[in-house]
Every structure is written in C-alpha cells, then in structure tokens.
Motif scaffolding. Structure first.
Motif, PDB file in Angstrom:
ATOM      1  N   ALA A  47       0.832  -1.203   0.000  1.00 49.33           N
ATOM      2  CA  ALA A  47       0.000   0.000   0.000  1.00 49.33           C
ATOM      3  C   ALA A  47       0.871   1.260   0.000  1.00 49.33           C
ATOM      4  CB  ALA A  47      -0.933  -0.004   1.209  1.00 49.33           C
ATOM      5  N   HIS A  63      -6.050   1.170  -1.307  1.00 47.57           N
ATOM      6  CA  HIS A  63      -4.966   2.153  -1.407  1.00 47.57           C
ATOM      7  C   HIS A  63      -4.501   2.330  -2.852  1.00 47.57           C
ATOM      8  CE1 HIS A  63      -4.038   3.455   2.688  1.00 47.57           C
ATOM      9  NE2 HIS A  63      -4.487   2.260   3.060  1.00 47.57           N
ATOM     10  N   ALA A  93      -0.972   4.602   5.432  1.00 44.51           N
ATOM     11  CA  ALA A  93      -0.876   3.195   5.030  1.00 44.51           C
ATOM     12  C   ALA A  93       0.071   2.436   5.942  1.00 44.51           C
ATOM     13  CB  ALA A  93      -0.411   3.096   3.580  1.00 44.51           C
ATOM     14  N   TYR A 147      -6.852   3.627   6.376  1.00 42.32           N
ATOM     15  CA  TYR A 147      -7.262   4.019   5.031  1.00 42.32           C
ATOM     16  C   TYR A 147      -7.107   5.531   4.906  1.00 42.32           C
ATOM     17  CZ  TYR A 147      -9.135  -0.618   4.279  1.00 42.32           C
ATOM     18  OH  TYR A 147      -9.263  -1.981   4.132  1.00 42.32           O
TER      19      TYR A 147
END
Length: 115
Positions: free
Chosen positions: A12, A50, A99, A104
């Motif tokens: 991510a 992501h 991340a 989020y």
C-alpha cells in the motif's frame, strides 16, 4: 480496529510512493501505482483500496497539471503548478504514513474515476 500484515502495508505504501515516479518517468505516477495495484488487488482489500486511491489521485493531478499548463498562457498557471507540486508531495507523504499505520486514506481534491 483491523490489523494488516506488514507486507500488505508495504504494498500500500509503495502504491502511494509510486506517485513520485512521475518526476523521473513520464506518466510514471500512473504506471507504477497501476502495476502495483493490478498485481495485488485481488489478494488484499487493503492494497486494493490504497491502489485505487493512489491511481485516482495521480490521474486527477495530471488533469490539474494540464489545466494549469494551459493557464500558464495567462501567467496564473505558473503559481498553480507550484502549488500542485507542493500539494502532491504533502498528500503522498501523508497517504504513505496512513498506510504504514494500517489506516485508510482519502486524498482531498481527487476525482473518483476508479471505484
């Protein structure tokens, strides 16, 4: 709160940091996150979210940069381009940090093209 494996967090983070590739490779800020997202989107909902967010952000900022480039004809575009570069750096770093914490992140000023 959900916890994610460090490998998921790393993917991510790289999806977001891939946005800096645009400073080295033309359209690298879209190519790198796109490739990373396509590789891992089916394996991890965290990376999927992501990756989509990073892609939407980078596509949006290319659109904004193009408009700012056109506005350079009336000189306001130069200031807008400078602001865009600063915002891009700040937003990418902020998203990468979120991340890394397993959170989020939703970029501001983003057009949601990929949902």
């Amino acid at each position: 709160m959900l916890t994610y494996a460090s490998q998921e967090k790393n993917w991510a983070i790289f999806c977001h940091l891939g946005g800096f590739a645009g400073y080295i490779i033309p359209f690298g800020n879209i190519i790198v996150p796109l490739v990373l997202w396509l590789i891992k989107r089916d394996e991890s909902p965290f990376v999927n979210q992501h990756g989509k967010e990073a892609l939407n952000f980078n596509i949006s900022f290319i659109i904004y940069a193009f408009i700012s480039g056109l506005l350079c004809l009336i000189l306001i575009g130069f200031a807008l381009l400078a602001v865009l570069v600063i915002l891009q750096i700040v937003f990418i770093i902020n998203a990468s940090m979120c991340a890394s914490r397993g959170e989020y992140y939703h970029y501001p000023l983003t057009i949601r093209l990929i949902s």
